[in-house]
Design an enzyme around this catalytic site. Structure first.
Site, PDB file in Angstrom:
ATOM      1  N   CYS A   1       0.858  -1.185   0.000  1.00  0.00           N
ATOM      2  CA  CYS A   1       0.000   0.000   0.000  1.00  0.00           C
ATOM      3  C   CYS A   1       0.891   1.229   0.000  1.00  0.00           C
ATOM      4  O   CYS A   1       2.108   1.128   0.096  1.00  0.00           O
ATOM      5  CB  CYS A   1      -0.862   0.031   1.247  1.00  0.00           C
ATOM      6  SG  CYS A   1      -1.779  -1.490   1.506  1.00  0.00           S
TER       7      CYS A   1
ATOM      8  N   ARG B   1       1.287   2.037  -6.038  1.00  0.00           N
ATOM      9  CA  ARG B   1       1.542   1.045  -4.987  1.00  0.00           C
ATOM     10  C   ARG B   1       0.267   0.306  -4.571  1.00  0.00           C
ATOM     11  O   ARG B   1       0.318  -0.627  -3.765  1.00  0.00           O
ATOM     12  CB  ARG B   1       2.134   1.725  -3.748  1.00  0.00           C
ATOM     13  CG  ARG B   1       3.475   2.335  -3.971  1.00  0.00           C
ATOM     14  CD  ARG B   1       3.987   2.972  -2.695  1.00  0.00           C
ATOM     15  NE  ARG B   1       4.140   1.991  -1.637  1.00  0.00           N
ATOM     16  CZ  ARG B   1       5.264   1.288  -1.419  1.00  0.00           C
ATOM     17  NH1 ARG B   1       6.305   1.470  -2.185  1.00  0.00           N
ATOM     18  NH2 ARG B   1       5.317   0.421  -0.435  1.00  0.00           N
TER      19      ARG B   1
ATOM     20  N   TRP C   1      -3.790  -1.639  -1.244  1.00  0.00           N
ATOM     21  CA  TRP C   1      -3.758  -2.857  -2.067  1.00  0.00           C
ATOM     22  C   TRP C   1      -4.105  -3.967  -1.095  1.00  0.00           C
ATOM     23  O   TRP C   1      -3.299  -4.340  -0.252  1.00  0.00           O
ATOM     24  CB  TRP C   1      -2.362  -3.043  -2.661  1.00  0.00           C
ATOM     25  CG  TRP C   1      -2.233  -4.246  -3.529  1.00  0.00           C
ATOM     26  CD1 TRP C   1      -1.708  -5.452  -3.183  1.00  0.00           C
ATOM     27  CD2 TRP C   1      -2.604  -4.355  -4.900  1.00  0.00           C
ATOM     28  NE1 TRP C   1      -1.734  -6.303  -4.255  1.00  0.00           N
ATOM     29  CE2 TRP C   1      -2.282  -5.670  -5.314  1.00  0.00           C
ATOM     30  CE3 TRP C   1      -3.189  -3.484  -5.826  1.00  0.00           C
ATOM     31  CZ2 TRP C   1      -2.514  -6.129  -6.614  1.00  0.00           C
ATOM     32  CZ3 TRP C   1      -3.422  -3.933  -7.108  1.00  0.00           C
ATOM     33  CH2 TRP C   1      -3.086  -5.237  -7.492  1.00  0.00           C
TER      34      TRP C   1
ATOM     35  N   ASN D   1       1.132   0.240   6.117  1.00  0.00           N
ATOM     36  CA  ASN D   1       1.526  -0.604   4.987  1.00  0.00           C
ATOM     37  C   ASN D   1       2.297  -1.771   5.556  1.00  0.00           C
ATOM     38  O   ASN D   1       3.247  -1.578   6.320  1.00  0.00           O
ATOM     39  CB  ASN D   1       2.410   0.186   4.021  1.00  0.00           C
ATOM     40  CG  ASN D   1       3.031  -0.707   2.961  1.00  0.00           C
ATOM     41  OD1 ASN D   1       2.402  -1.668   2.499  1.00  0.00           O
ATOM     42  ND2 ASN D   1       4.254  -0.399   2.564  1.00  0.00           N
ATOM     43  N   GLY D   2       1.891  -2.989   5.188  1.00  0.00           N
ATOM     44  CA  GLY D   2       2.580  -4.174   5.691  1.00  0.00           C
ATOM     45  C   GLY D   2       1.567  -5.229   6.072  1.00  0.00           C
ATOM     46  O   GLY D   2       0.386  -5.131   5.722  1.00  0.00           O
TER      47      GLY D   2
ATOM     48  N   GLU E   1       9.292 -20.877 -18.312  1.00  0.00           N
ATOM     49  CA  GLU E   1       9.110 -19.492 -17.882  1.00  0.00           C
ATOM     50  C   GLU E   1      10.241 -18.613 -18.419  1.00  0.00           C
ATOM     51  O   GLU E   1      10.008 -17.477 -18.843  1.00  0.00           O
ATOM     52  CB  GLU E   1       9.018 -19.429 -16.348  1.00  0.00           C
ATOM     53  CG  GLU E   1       8.866 -18.036 -15.760  1.00  0.00           C
ATOM     54  CD  GLU E   1       7.657 -17.259 -16.250  1.00  0.00           C
ATOM     55  OE1 GLU E   1       6.775 -17.828 -16.914  1.00  0.00           O
ATOM     56  OE2 GLU E   1       7.603 -16.045 -15.990  1.00  0.00           O
TER      57      GLU E   1
ATOM     58  N   LYS F   1       9.598 -15.346 -20.831  1.00  0.00           N
ATOM     59  CA  LYS F   1      10.114 -13.992 -20.560  1.00  0.00           C
ATOM     60  C   LYS F   1      10.886 -13.469 -21.766  1.00  0.00           C
ATOM     61  O   LYS F   1      10.718 -12.319 -22.175  1.00  0.00           O
ATOM     62  CB  LYS F   1      11.036 -13.978 -19.318  1.00  0.00           C
ATOM     63  CG  LYS F   1      10.372 -14.186 -17.985  1.00  0.00           C
ATOM     64  CD  LYS F   1       9.513 -13.038 -17.504  1.00  0.00           C
ATOM     65  CE  LYS F   1       8.105 -13.111 -17.967  1.00  0.00           C
ATOM     66  NZ  LYS F   1       7.143 -13.897 -17.285  1.00  0.00           N
TER      67      LYS F   1
ATOM     68  N   GLU G   1       8.479 -12.661 -24.693  1.00  0.00           N
ATOM     69  CA  GLU G   1       7.566 -11.524 -24.585  1.00  0.00           C
ATOM     70  C   GLU G   1       8.272 -10.179 -24.483  1.00  0.00           C
ATOM     71  O   GLU G   1       7.740  -9.185 -24.966  1.00  0.00           O
ATOM     72  CB  GLU G   1       6.506 -11.714 -23.495  1.00  0.00           C
ATOM     73  CG  GLU G   1       6.987 -11.796 -22.094  1.00  0.00           C
ATOM     74  CD  GLU G   1       5.847 -12.005 -21.086  1.00  0.00           C
ATOM     75  OE1 GLU G   1       4.705 -11.643 -21.358  1.00  0.00           O
ATOM     76  OE2 GLU G   1       6.142 -12.530 -19.998  1.00  0.00           O
TER      77      GLU G   1
ATOM     78  N   HIS H   1      14.505 -35.729 -29.418  1.00  0.00           N
ATOM     79  CA  HIS H   1      13.420 -36.253 -30.246  1.00  0.00           C
ATOM     80  C   HIS H   1      12.961 -35.252 -31.301  1.00  0.00           C
ATOM     81  O   HIS H   1      11.907 -35.433 -31.910  1.00  0.00           O
ATOM     82  CB  HIS H   1      12.245 -36.675 -29.362  1.00  0.00           C
ATOM     83  CG  HIS H   1      12.596 -37.777 -28.415  1.00  0.00           C
ATOM     84  ND1 HIS H   1      12.815 -39.079 -28.821  1.00  0.00           N
ATOM     85  CD2 HIS H   1      12.822 -37.774 -27.076  1.00  0.00           C
ATOM     86  CE1 HIS H   1      13.144 -39.827 -27.776  1.00  0.00           C
ATOM     87  NE2 HIS H   1      13.151 -39.044 -26.698  1.00  0.00           N
TER      88      HIS H   1
ATOM     89  N   LYS I   1      -1.556  -6.587 -19.647  1.00  0.00           N
ATOM     90  CA  LYS I   1      -1.241  -7.130 -18.315  1.00  0.00           C
ATOM     91  C   LYS I   1      -2.274  -8.186 -17.915  1.00  0.00           C
ATOM     92  O   LYS I   1      -1.934  -9.208 -17.357  1.00  0.00           O
ATOM     93  CB  LYS I   1      -1.197  -5.993 -17.293  1.00  0.00           C
ATOM     94  CG  LYS I   1      -0.775  -6.433 -15.894  1.00  0.00           C
ATOM     95  CD  LYS I   1       0.675  -6.896 -15.858  1.00  0.00           C
ATOM     96  CE  LYS I   1       1.070  -7.498 -14.528  1.00  0.00           C
ATOM     97  NZ  LYS I   1       2.280  -8.339 -14.649  1.00  0.00           N
TER      98      LYS I   1
HETATM   99  C1  AGP Z   1       3.378 -13.235 -18.085  1.00  0.00           C
HETATM  100  O1  AGP Z   1       4.582 -12.584 -18.223  1.00  0.00           O
HETATM  101  C2  AGP Z   1       2.321 -12.804 -18.994  1.00  0.00           C
HETATM  102  N1  AGP Z   1       2.169 -11.420 -19.073  1.00  0.00           N
HETATM  103  C3  AGP Z   1       1.087 -13.660 -19.059  1.00  0.00           C
HETATM  104  O2  AGP Z   1       1.479 -14.911 -19.535  1.00  0.00           O
HETATM  105  C4  AGP Z   1       0.269 -13.870 -17.758  1.00  0.00           C
HETATM  106  O3  AGP Z   1       0.995 -14.652 -16.870  1.00  0.00           O
HETATM  107  C5  AGP Z   1      -1.068 -14.553 -18.106  1.00  0.00           C
HETATM  108  O4  AGP Z   1      -1.802 -13.728 -18.957  1.00  0.00           O
HETATM  109  C6  AGP Z   1      -1.859 -14.932 -16.885  1.00  0.00           C
HETATM  110  O5  AGP Z   1      -2.211 -13.809 -16.151  1.00  0.00           O
HETATM  111  P1  AGP Z   1      -2.830 -13.960 -14.711  1.00  0.00           P
HETATM  112  O6  AGP Z   1      -1.794 -14.575 -13.842  1.00  0.00           O
HETATM  113  O7  AGP Z   1      -3.194 -12.567 -14.325  1.00  0.00           O
HETATM  114  O8  AGP Z   1      -4.029 -14.849 -14.822  1.00  0.00           O
END
Ligand code: AGP
Length: 607
Positions: free
Chosen positions: A2, A28, A75, A101-102, A479, A483, A486, A502, A602
């Protein structure tokens, strides 16, 4: 995460200053907000759920009277976003107001004691215990500063607080432990805030409170004390040279980098989530005949790792499924004996919501792990756990991924205990190892960032990269690839290392970068074989290895060392961090903006 703010002004009204500062702290947290001021022997307060602009449009945050006050932008962690759960919180007599906050870990037991002695609570938050505890100490004769100090001894967990009282109307008392707090000094006008951007347009003179310090702000100036002993402490005033934009990112160039560096803190916060919910969630999973872990993107990778954790230590067969495939694949076998655990940072991803709505209609039990309290997932789940990462602004998930892994690891331990698959000493050791992870990540960040930047400078112009790992670190390499894809837009592969022969090995040629995630453990000797296969075809071998690794180090072109002997099921939490940094610096080298990758949002709220 927060945002708190407080100010004592020499002239003019505090309320508009607080309002403007909260706007600057909105990054925040932004699910509710409020302000309190003191004027003429009275406490004035306004607060509500919603973003600050919405709240201001119907409450007018600027018309509270007085030159002194505090404010908060929230938050949610404990208690959903609502007017009752918005800060500031007050004592029973409306004389003391607190913004916090905490996370107060022992709030339930403190609240119970306070309620027994007659205190009335209005919210479901952990924070509300603080003004009531201060009320008790001041009633016994302590002044406000001493009461805050005494109360801090009773609180377990993290806090940055700012406190005002009608009985001592000329001061703000603030204190911190594990949550940030900084004082801004503009002549005789003083500010306290979670972060510098709150007051940067007003002053660039700042005093960063250290761990376990408190400060007394009055018209005469600032005094700093030890929270433990009450002794007066020397302090230094720094001059901030950041622009307001840089300040929001704590001086980092991008939010992604800031959030990568925030992981030790966000993991400590994730570890604070409450036992009761783990217990309830583990009970539901334990009594189900089928268990599904459902998510998208990065959150799906967390589920993939969790499926290994559940199997390895709790002997549970949990299927991790991409939410968009869930109904098609498992729709016919869902019933009331199934438990579906949805993992979603935002709690609003459309594919994940569709999957759990369908499962719910079939009678399955729905569980949730999310970073956004009050999100749709929290409403659809019978039990949910908040991961406490604070807002993540970079589109690429970083700190929220490792926090999901920590929550899932805690859940795996709880399941293993419930099912009698680990002994009490084994469980104790695992918990100890998990608590050590934030510190390990601190070391990874401080020791390896330069190396990863160097690797990005060396490999930035490659047309493809391959990531390989085995066992639970298949999740880590997936993962790492996501990264890189994207933020740096590099077509990349990621496979279980044993699968590479394979098919994908066909694209390997001289100088092709292959990144191995290769801690010690069960997979070690096999991964050496996979490295040899790639090396024989001329690949450049980059490996993430343990510090006391003997064999793999000799086979690599480049390596990054990580602390040895992390329990295998926790290795993704540590080993993903260098991959996040690699992706970040690859994006920088290639001139792309890692905070706003093209074509991505996002939160993906369409199917
Ligand atoms: C991760 O870097 C991405 N931006 C994306 O894959 C994300 O993880 C996915 O859309 C799921 O989002 P969520 O965790 O909010 O459900």
């Amino acid at each position: 995460m927060c945002g708190i703010f407080g100010c004592i002004l020499t002239e003019g009204k505090a309320a508009p200053v607080i309002h403007a500062a909260l706007k600057r702290l909105e990054y925040r947290g932004y699910d509710s907000a409020g302000e309190a001021t003191i004027y003429d022997g009275h406490l004035y307060m306004k607060k509500d759920v919603g973003k600050i602009d919405q709240i201001h449009s119907h409450l007018n945050l600027d018309d509270l009277p007085g030159k002194l006050g505090v404010g908060h932008t929230r938050w949610a962690t404990h208690g959903a976003p609502s007017k009752e759960n918005a800060h500031p919180f007050v004592d029973c007599k409306d004389r003391i107001a607190v913004v916090h906050n905490g996370i107060i870990e022992n709030f339930l037991e403190l609240r119970e004691g306070l309620e027994k002695s007659g205190h009335i609570f209005k919210s479901r938050t952990d924070s509300e215990v603080i003004p009531h505890l201060i009320e008790d100490f001041t009633a016994k004769g302590s002044n406000l500063a001493e009461a805050v100090r005494q109360v801090s001894q009773k609180l377990k967990g993290s806090f940055a607080i700012a406190v005002i009282s009608v009985d001592e109307p000329d001061k703000i008392v603030c204190a911190r432990r594990e949550s940030p707090l900084v004082i801004g000094i503009q002549g005789k006008s003083l500010y306290c805030a979670s972060d510098v951007p709150a007051f940067l347009p007003l002053t660039n003179k700042a005093l960063f409170l250290e761990e376990n310090e408190m400060a007394l702000l009055t018209a005469k100036g600032v005094k700093v004390f030890s929270l433990k002993t009450g002794e007066s402490k020397h302090f230094e005033i720094s001059t901030i040279t950041w622009s307001p934009e840089m300040a929001k990112k704590s001086g980092y160039r991008h939010f992604m980098l800031k959030e990568i560096h925030e992981q030790p803190l966000s993991l400590r916060n994730a570890l604070r989530t409450q036992e009761l919910y783990y217990d309830l969630m583990a009970a539901t999973i334990n009594s189900a005949s089928r268990v599904f872990l459902v998510a998208c993107g990065t959150s799906y990778h967390a589920c993939l790792a969790a499926a290994y954790m559940f199997s390895k230590i709790a002997h549970i067969d949990a299927k991790s499924v991409e939410a968009s495939e869930f109904i098609e694949h498992y729709g016919t076998i869902l019933d009331r004996n199934c438990a579906v655990l949805a993992v979603s940072q935002s709690g609003e991803t459309a594919d994940t919501l569709t999957a759990i709505r369908f499962a719910k209609e079939c009678g399955a039990s729905i569980l949730g792990i999310t970073n956004v309290m009050g999100s749709t997932i929290t409403r659809l789940s019978s039990v949910y756990i908040g991961q406490n990462s604070g807002p993540e602004i970079g589109v690429a998930a970083t700190k929220t991924f490792t926090a999901q892994l920590v929550v899932l690891a805690k859940l795996a331990i709880k399941l293993a205990e419930k099912r009698g698959k680990i002994t009490p000493p084994e469980s104790k050791l695992l918990k100890k190892n998990l608590i050590e992870i934030p510190e390990i990540i601190e070391t990874i960040l401080s020791e390896n960032e330069g190396k990863l930047k160097h690797l990005a400078e060396k490999y930035w112009n490659r047309s493809s990269v391959c990531f390989l790992g085995r066992g639970i670190n298949v999740a880590t390499v997936l993962e790492g690839r996501l990264k890189l894809l994207e933020v740096a837009y590099i077509p990349a592969l990621a496979y279980p290392a044993g699968e590479s022969k394979h098919g994908s090995i066909a694209i390997v040629e001289k100088g092709y970068p292959v990144i191995f995630v290769s801690p010690g453990g069960n997979a070690y000797s096999k991964i050496i074989g996979n490295i040899m296969e790639m090396k024989a075809r001329g690949a450049d071998i980059l490996a993430l290895i343990e510090k006391d690794d003997k064999e793999i180090k000799k086979l690599t072109d480049e390596y990054v060392e990580i602390q040895s002997n992390i329990p295998e099921i926790f290795t993704p939490i540590a080993y993903v961090v260098p991959l996040q940094l690699f992706a970040y610096y690859m994006a920088i080298e290639r001139g792309s903006d890692p905070d706003k990758p093209r074509n991505l949002a996002k939160s993906v709220t369409v199917e």
